[in-house]
Design a protein around this motif. Structure first.
Motif, PDB file in Angstrom:
ATOM      1  N   PRO A  57     -22.165  12.404  12.619  1.00 51.38           N
ATOM      2  CA  PRO A  57     -22.877  12.313  13.901  1.00 51.38           C
ATOM      3  C   PRO A  57     -22.664  10.938  14.518  1.00 51.38           C
ATOM      4  O   PRO A  57     -22.316   9.980  13.805  1.00 51.38           O
ATOM      5  CB  PRO A  57     -24.351  12.473  13.516  1.00 51.38           C
ATOM      6  CG  PRO A  57     -24.391  12.934  12.109  1.00 51.38           C
ATOM      7  CD  PRO A  57     -23.094  12.513  11.489  1.00 51.38           C
ATOM      8  N   GLU A  58     -22.850  10.857  15.828  1.00 54.23           N
ATOM      9  CA  GLU A  58     -22.828   9.564  16.515  1.00 54.23           C
ATOM     10  C   GLU A  58     -24.271   9.200  16.833  1.00 54.23           C
ATOM     11  O   GLU A  58     -24.957   9.964  17.515  1.00 54.23           O
ATOM     12  CB  GLU A  58     -22.023   9.681  17.811  1.00 54.23           C
ATOM     13  CG  GLU A  58     -22.031   8.419  18.649  1.00 54.23           C
ATOM     14  CD  GLU A  58     -21.208   8.589  19.931  1.00 54.23           C
ATOM     15  OE1 GLU A  58     -19.968   8.503  19.847  1.00 54.23           O
ATOM     16  OE2 GLU A  58     -21.801   8.838  20.991  1.00 54.23           O
ATOM     17  N   TYR A  59     -24.720   8.073  16.312  1.00 57.71           N
ATOM     18  CA  TYR A  59     -26.060   7.572  16.626  1.00 57.71           C
ATOM     19  C   TYR A  59     -25.912   6.292  17.434  1.00 57.71           C
ATOM     20  O   TYR A  59     -25.356   5.303  16.935  1.00 57.71           O
ATOM     21  CB  TYR A  59     -26.857   7.285  15.352  1.00 57.71           C
ATOM     22  CG  TYR A  59     -27.336   8.506  14.584  1.00 57.71           C
ATOM     23  CD1 TYR A  59     -27.264   9.792  15.115  1.00 57.71           C
ATOM     24  CD2 TYR A  59     -27.883   8.359  13.301  1.00 57.71           C
ATOM     25  CE1 TYR A  59     -27.698  10.897  14.401  1.00 57.71           C
ATOM     26  CE2 TYR A  59     -28.330   9.462  12.579  1.00 57.71           C
ATOM     27  CZ  TYR A  59     -28.231  10.729  13.128  1.00 57.71           C
ATOM     28  OH  TYR A  59     -28.669  11.816  12.417  1.00 57.71           O
ATOM     29  N   ASP A 117     -29.857  21.989  10.098  1.00 59.77           N
ATOM     30  CA  ASP A 117     -29.015  22.780  11.005  1.00 59.77           C
ATOM     31  C   ASP A 117     -27.941  21.919  11.656  1.00 59.77           C
ATOM     32  O   ASP A 117     -27.576  22.125  12.823  1.00 59.77           O
ATOM     33  CB  ASP A 117     -29.883  23.447  12.085  1.00 59.77           C
ATOM     34  CG  ASP A 117     -30.823  24.464  11.472  1.00 59.77           C
ATOM     35  OD1 ASP A 117     -30.405  25.127  10.500  1.00 59.77           O
ATOM     36  OD2 ASP A 117     -31.970  24.583  11.952  1.00 59.77           O
ATOM     37  N   SER A 118     -27.415  20.987  10.903  1.00 60.15           N
ATOM     38  CA  SER A 118     -26.450  20.011  11.429  1.00 60.15           C
ATOM     39  C   SER A 118     -25.198  20.659  12.014  1.00 60.15           C
ATOM     40  O   SER A 118     -24.565  21.524  11.390  1.00 60.15           O
ATOM     41  CB  SER A 118     -26.046  19.079  10.278  1.00 60.15           C
ATOM     42  OG  SER A 118     -24.835  18.442  10.578  1.00 60.15           O
ATOM     43  N   LEU A 119     -24.826  20.192  13.201  1.00 59.05           N
ATOM     44  CA  LEU A 119     -23.575  20.641  13.831  1.00 59.05           C
ATOM     45  C   LEU A 119     -22.385  20.114  13.049  1.00 59.05           C
ATOM     46  O   LEU A 119     -21.352  20.790  12.919  1.00 59.05           O
ATOM     47  CB  LEU A 119     -23.519  20.134  15.278  1.00 59.05           C
ATOM     48  CG  LEU A 119     -24.649  20.646  16.190  1.00 59.05           C
ATOM     49  CD1 LEU A 119     -24.724  19.835  17.485  1.00 59.05           C
ATOM     50  CD2 LEU A 119     -24.442  22.125  16.493  1.00 59.05           C
ATOM     51  N   ALA A 177     -19.247  15.914  15.693  1.00 62.06           N
ATOM     52  CA  ALA A 177     -19.757  16.979  16.558  1.00 62.06           C
ATOM     53  C   ALA A 177     -21.032  16.472  17.204  1.00 62.06           C
ATOM     54  O   ALA A 177     -21.868  15.848  16.546  1.00 62.06           O
ATOM     55  CB  ALA A 177     -20.051  18.238  15.740  1.00 62.06           C
ATOM     56  N   SER A 178     -21.150  16.727  18.504  1.00 60.37           N
ATOM     57  CA  SER A 178     -22.328  16.269  19.224  1.00 60.37           C
ATOM     58  C   SER A 178     -22.558  17.169  20.438  1.00 60.37           C
ATOM     59  O   SER A 178     -21.593  17.693  21.008  1.00 60.37           O
ATOM     60  CB  SER A 178     -22.113  14.823  19.679  1.00 60.37           C
ATOM     61  OG  SER A 178     -22.977  14.508  20.744  1.00 60.37           O
ATOM     62  N   PRO A 179     -23.799  17.325  20.855  1.00 63.48           N
ATOM     63  CA  PRO A 179     -24.047  18.096  22.080  1.00 63.48           C
ATOM     64  C   PRO A 179     -23.486  17.395  23.321  1.00 63.48           C
ATOM     65  O   PRO A 179     -23.355  18.016  24.361  1.00 63.48           O
ATOM     66  CB  PRO A 179     -25.576  18.172  22.156  1.00 63.48           C
ATOM     67  CG  PRO A 179     -26.073  17.776  20.806  1.00 63.48           C
ATOM     68  CD  PRO A 179     -25.036  16.876  20.219  1.00 63.48           C
ATOM     69  N   ALA A 228     -21.927  13.737   7.419  1.00 63.44           N
ATOM     70  CA  ALA A 228     -22.795  12.568   7.247  1.00 63.44           C
ATOM     71  C   ALA A 228     -24.190  12.800   7.820  1.00 63.44           C
ATOM     72  O   ALA A 228     -24.957  11.851   7.958  1.00 63.44           O
ATOM     73  CB  ALA A 228     -22.150  11.340   7.889  1.00 63.44           C
ATOM     74  N   SER A 229     -24.505  14.046   8.142  1.00 62.29           N
ATOM     75  CA  SER A 229     -25.851  14.356   8.641  1.00 62.29           C
ATOM     76  C   SER A 229     -26.721  14.896   7.514  1.00 62.29           C
ATOM     77  O   SER A 229     -26.257  15.687   6.691  1.00 62.29           O
ATOM     78  CB  SER A 229     -25.768  15.405   9.752  1.00 62.29           C
ATOM     79  OG  SER A 229     -27.064  15.804  10.141  1.00 62.29           O
ATOM     80  N   LEU A 230     -27.995  14.503   7.527  1.00 59.31           N
ATOM     81  CA  LEU A 230     -28.955  15.013   6.538  1.00 59.31           C
ATOM     82  C   LEU A 230     -29.701  16.247   7.084  1.00 59.31           C
ATOM     83  O   LEU A 230     -30.459  16.878   6.351  1.00 59.31           O
ATOM     84  CB  LEU A 230     -29.985  13.926   6.197  1.00 59.31           C
ATOM     85  CG  LEU A 230     -29.464  12.701   5.423  1.00 59.31           C
ATOM     86  CD1 LEU A 230     -30.486  11.562   5.472  1.00 59.31           C
ATOM     87  CD2 LEU A 230     -29.150  13.057   3.976  1.00 59.31           C
TER      88      LEU A 230
HETATM   89  C1  LIG Z   1     -31.017   8.236  16.655  1.00 60.77           C
HETATM   90  C2  LIG Z   1     -30.090   9.139  17.412  1.00 60.77           C
HETATM   91  C3  LIG Z   1     -29.126   8.598  18.232  1.00 60.77           C
HETATM   92  C4  LIG Z   1     -28.208   9.413  18.897  1.00 60.77           C
HETATM   93  N1  LIG Z   1     -27.216   8.846  19.643  1.00 60.77           N
HETATM   94  C5  LIG Z   1     -26.219   9.635  20.142  1.00 60.77           C
HETATM   95  C6  LIG Z   1     -25.081   9.055  20.779  1.00 60.77           C
HETATM   96  O1  LIG Z   1     -24.947   7.855  20.904  1.00 60.77           O
HETATM   97  N2  LIG Z   1     -24.114   9.884  21.230  1.00 60.77           N
HETATM   98  C7  LIG Z   1     -24.200  11.255  21.083  1.00 60.77           C
HETATM   99  O2  LIG Z   1     -23.285  11.948  21.473  1.00 60.77           O
HETATM  100  N3  LIG Z   1     -25.271  11.822  20.510  1.00 60.77           N
HETATM  101  C8  LIG Z   1     -26.279  11.049  20.033  1.00 60.77           C
HETATM  102  N4  LIG Z   1     -27.353  11.619  19.396  1.00 60.77           N
HETATM  103  C9  LIG Z   1     -27.452  13.078  19.350  1.00 60.77           C
HETATM  104  C10 LIG Z   1     -26.705  13.631  18.144  1.00 60.77           C
HETATM  105  O3  LIG Z   1     -25.339  13.700  18.469  1.00 60.77           O
HETATM  106  C11 LIG Z   1     -27.230  15.019  17.830  1.00 60.77           C
HETATM  107  O4  LIG Z   1     -28.567  14.938  17.404  1.00 60.77           O
HETATM  108  C12 LIG Z   1     -26.372  15.722  16.798  1.00 60.77           C
HETATM  109  O5  LIG Z   1     -26.754  17.069  16.736  1.00 60.77           O
HETATM  110  C13 LIG Z   1     -26.502  15.044  15.443  1.00 60.77           C
HETATM  111  O6  LIG Z   1     -25.597  15.595  14.531  1.00 60.77           O
HETATM  112  P1  LIG Z   1     -26.003  16.774  13.503  1.00 60.77           P
HETATM  113  O7  LIG Z   1     -26.264  17.996  14.334  1.00 60.77           O
HETATM  114  O8  LIG Z   1     -24.815  16.923  12.629  1.00 60.77           O
HETATM  115  O9  LIG Z   1     -27.236  16.331  12.761  1.00 60.77           O
HETATM  116  C14 LIG Z   1     -28.300  10.816  18.760  1.00 60.77           C
HETATM  117  C15 LIG Z   1     -29.306  11.352  17.946  1.00 60.77           C
HETATM  118  C16 LIG Z   1     -30.176  10.536  17.275  1.00 60.77           C
HETATM  119  C17 LIG Z   1     -31.214  11.153  16.366  1.00 60.77           C
END
Ligand SMILES: Cc1cc2nc3c(=O)[nH]c(=O)nc-3n(C[C@H](O)[C@H](O)[C@H](O)COP(=O)(O)O)c2cc1C
Length: 220
Positions: A91-93, A25-27, A126-128, A20-22
């Motif tokens: 991703p979790e936003y 280099d999405s994790l 996946a998230s950092p 669901a990431s755009l």
């Molecule tokens: C608007 C926004 C909100 C985010 N909120 C969270 C969060 O609540 N928890 C989390 O673990 N990471 C959060 N992140 C970090 C994302 O987990 C991280 O950017 C991740 O790499 C996104 O997934 P992707 O790599 O597949 O794009 C957030 C990032 C953004 C841009």
């Protein structure tokens, strides 16, 4: 009867798999690539999609009333119907699912028959961060279950995902890699069983009204 059953057994299950990431280099896209390889290795078919194929303008009921569903929503619907199950890595936003994913779910929920109903789903993230985006999956799970999807009990969340992959895209931690593969194989077994031994179907109820009334009570 037996012959019919045997024929169905030979047809491999089909899985729609997307991140669901755009982001380039999405994790989550990395995790989805790994999920697709596990599924293929274990004998099922994969439709690998991208979030950009499903991305839609913000939901607007006036547009829906004109029957002008966005192409992304129509494509998502077709992909759901063409597959037995869906795997989403999200991703979790801000502790929830990304807005664009909720938006396309809202659009697709307006088609009839409602395409999420009875669809099997496995959720991954996946998230950092140390929680790996798991809180976002709970927000996604509630919406999919509301729509009648059969969301697999186990979800896979990859913590510190920015450090979790080997250069060739595998998970560097062997225990985690085995847990990931076991999770997908368990889900595949359930989808396979449900494909060949369908359980009793239940009605999908969008919301209950106080009395039978097509405006407040919609039951499929
Ligand atoms: C608007 C926004 C909100 C985010 N909120 C969270 C969060 O609540 N928890 C989390 O673990 N990471 C959060 N992140 C970090 C994302 O987990 C991280 O950017 C991740 O790499 C996104 O997934 P992707 O790599 O597949 O794009 C957030 C990032 C953004 C841009």
């Amino acid at each position: 009867m037996k012959e019919q059953h045997d024929n169905r057994e030979r047809e491999p299950s089909r899985f729609l798999v997307f991140s669901a990431s755009l982001r380039n280099d999405s994790l989550n896209t990395g995790l989805v690539a790994l999920a697709a390889s596990v599924i293929k290795k274990n004998g099922s078919k994969v439709s690998l999609a991208t979030m950009s194929e499903f991305d839609c303008p913000s939901y607007n009921q006036d547009v829906e009333m004109k029957g002008a569903f966005p192409a992304g929503a129509e494509h998502f619907r077709q992909q759901l119907l063409a597959n037995d199950a869906v795997i989403i890595s999200s991703p979790e936003y801000n502790t929830s699912m990304p807005g664009n994913l909720k938006n396309v779910i809202d659009w697709v929920s307006r088609f009839r028959p409602q395409p999420f109903n009875e669809r099997h789903a496995l959720l991954m993230s996946a998230s950092p961060s140390m929680v790996g985006g798991n809180r976002g999956l709970w927000s996604l799970r509630i919406r999919l279950e509301h729509l009648g999807a059969r969301v697999f009990p186990d979800m896979f969340s990859l913590a510190t995902a920015h450090q979790a992959f080997t250069p060739d895209g595998n998970l560097s931690n062997e225990t985690l890699a085995k847990r990931f593969e076991d999770n997908i194989i368990a889900f595949m077994s359930l989808v396979e069983a449900a494909k060949h031994y369908p359980c009793i179907k239940k009605a999908w109820v969008e919301f209950w009204g106080e009395k039978p009334d097509p405006v407040t009570e919609r039951v499929e």
